[in-house]
Design an enzyme around this catalytic site. Structure first.
Site, PDB file in Angstrom:
ATOM      1  N   GLU A 122     -16.535  56.964  76.406  1.00  7.47           N
ATOM      2  CA  GLU A 122     -16.642  58.408  76.577  1.00  7.47           C
ATOM      3  C   GLU A 122     -15.302  59.147  76.634  1.00  7.47           C
ATOM      4  O   GLU A 122     -15.247  60.340  76.331  1.00  7.47           O
ATOM      5  CB  GLU A 122     -17.426  58.723  77.859  1.00  7.47           C
ATOM      6  N   TYR A 151     -27.709  62.239  78.580  1.00  6.79           N
ATOM      7  CA  TYR A 151     -28.324  63.405  77.950  1.00  6.79           C
ATOM      8  C   TYR A 151     -28.113  63.430  76.437  1.00  6.79           C
ATOM      9  O   TYR A 151     -28.632  64.305  75.749  1.00  6.79           O
ATOM     10  CB  TYR A 151     -27.771  64.692  78.565  1.00  6.79           C
ATOM     11  N   GLY A 152     -27.337  62.474  75.915  1.00 10.90           N
ATOM     12  CA  GLY A 152     -27.066  62.386  74.485  1.00 10.90           C
ATOM     13  C   GLY A 152     -27.299  60.970  73.999  1.00 10.90           C
ATOM     14  O   GLY A 152     -28.333  60.371  74.286  1.00 10.90           O
ATOM     15  N   SER A 153     -26.322  60.405  73.300  1.00  6.83           N
ATOM     16  CA  SER A 153     -26.513  59.080  72.704  1.00  6.83           C
ATOM     17  C   SER A 153     -26.662  57.970  73.735  1.00  6.83           C
ATOM     18  O   SER A 153     -27.167  56.890  73.408  1.00  6.83           O
ATOM     19  CB  SER A 153     -25.354  58.755  71.752  1.00  6.83           C
ATOM     20  N   PHE A 170     -26.210  59.850  84.478  1.00  3.30           N
ATOM     21  CA  PHE A 170     -27.144  60.760  83.818  1.00  3.30           C
ATOM     22  C   PHE A 170     -26.830  60.791  82.328  1.00  3.30           C
ATOM     23  O   PHE A 170     -25.735  61.163  81.905  1.00  3.30           O
ATOM     24  CB  PHE A 170     -27.045  62.167  84.402  1.00  3.30           C
TER      25      PHE A 170
END
Length: 217
Positions: A127, A52-54, A50
């Site tokens: 990450e 949701y950012g970059s 999932f």
């Protein structure tokens, strides 16, 4: 530069060498986190991540399907202190994560089982440089119908970089002056707002933060 070559060559991790050693993860710690997360994986086969950012506009890892999806019980929050990449120790910014509560719209990226080991290794290096996230398995709903269990990176509230006050009014002045080797902190917010709009999505938290940053930059 955040790209596949930089991650694979080790240049990406090396760019964080100036970080304090007590928050910088070693490759062994990153590998251990990946192994532990995969040991808790609820199902085998292809894997959904999932974004949701970059990851929405620069996923780096390869995938074979990209669909709009919703994650319940989590909300976007710039709750991680950022002192590298788009911030510095002198002028720290904020990094995006997820905190409990609310709903988040984003995109789900499907990684084929055949290339999973390599793609997840790249994702983890990207990450988990400081362990600021907790990799989690959570259900997502596809806009077109159906659902799946996805890998989601949420905030690690026990990590030293976690900042509990992520209100736009509190963080916009910091983010407006923060920058680093990847660009400005404000630029990230504007890119995220555009990425959401491209998917016919909006997030009131991001819109409020972007509006405040536009006034300050």
């Amino acid at each position: 530069m955040l790209n596949r070559t930089a991650i694979s060559s080790g240049a990406y991790l090396e760019s964080f060498d100036s970080l304090p050693k007590d928050i910088l993860w070693t490759q062994a710690q990153i590998d251990q986190s990946l192994a532990e997360t995969m040991s808790r994986r609820p199902e085998q086969g292809d894997l959904w991540v999932f974004a949701y950012g970059s990851l929405m506009w620069n996923p780096v890892s390869e995938y074979d399907s990209r669909v709009i999806a919703t994650l319940d019980d989590w909300r976007r929050s710039f709750c991680i202190r950022l002192i590298a990449g788009r911030g510095s120790p002198e002028k720290p910014g904020r990094m995006l994560s997820l905190e409990p509560g609310g709903t988040t719209e984003g995109v789900a990226l499907r990684m084929p089982e055949s290339t999973l080991n390599e793609e997840l290794r790249i994702l983890w290096i990207r990450e988990m440089v400081t362990g600021a996230y907790t990799p989690t398995w959570a259900p997502i709903r596809f806009r077109a119908g159906g659902e799946a269990i996805a890998l989601v990176f949420v905030a690690n509230s026990h990590q030293a970089q976690f900042e509990p006050d992520a209100r736009p009014a509190a963080i916009a002045p910091l983010m407006a002056v923060a920058s680093g080797s990847f660009g400005t902190n404000a630029e990230y917010v504007f890119k995220l707002q555009r990425a959401l709009a491209d998917c016919q999505m909006c997030d009131s938290y991001i819109d409020e933060l972007a509006a405040q940053l536009q006034r300050l930059t």
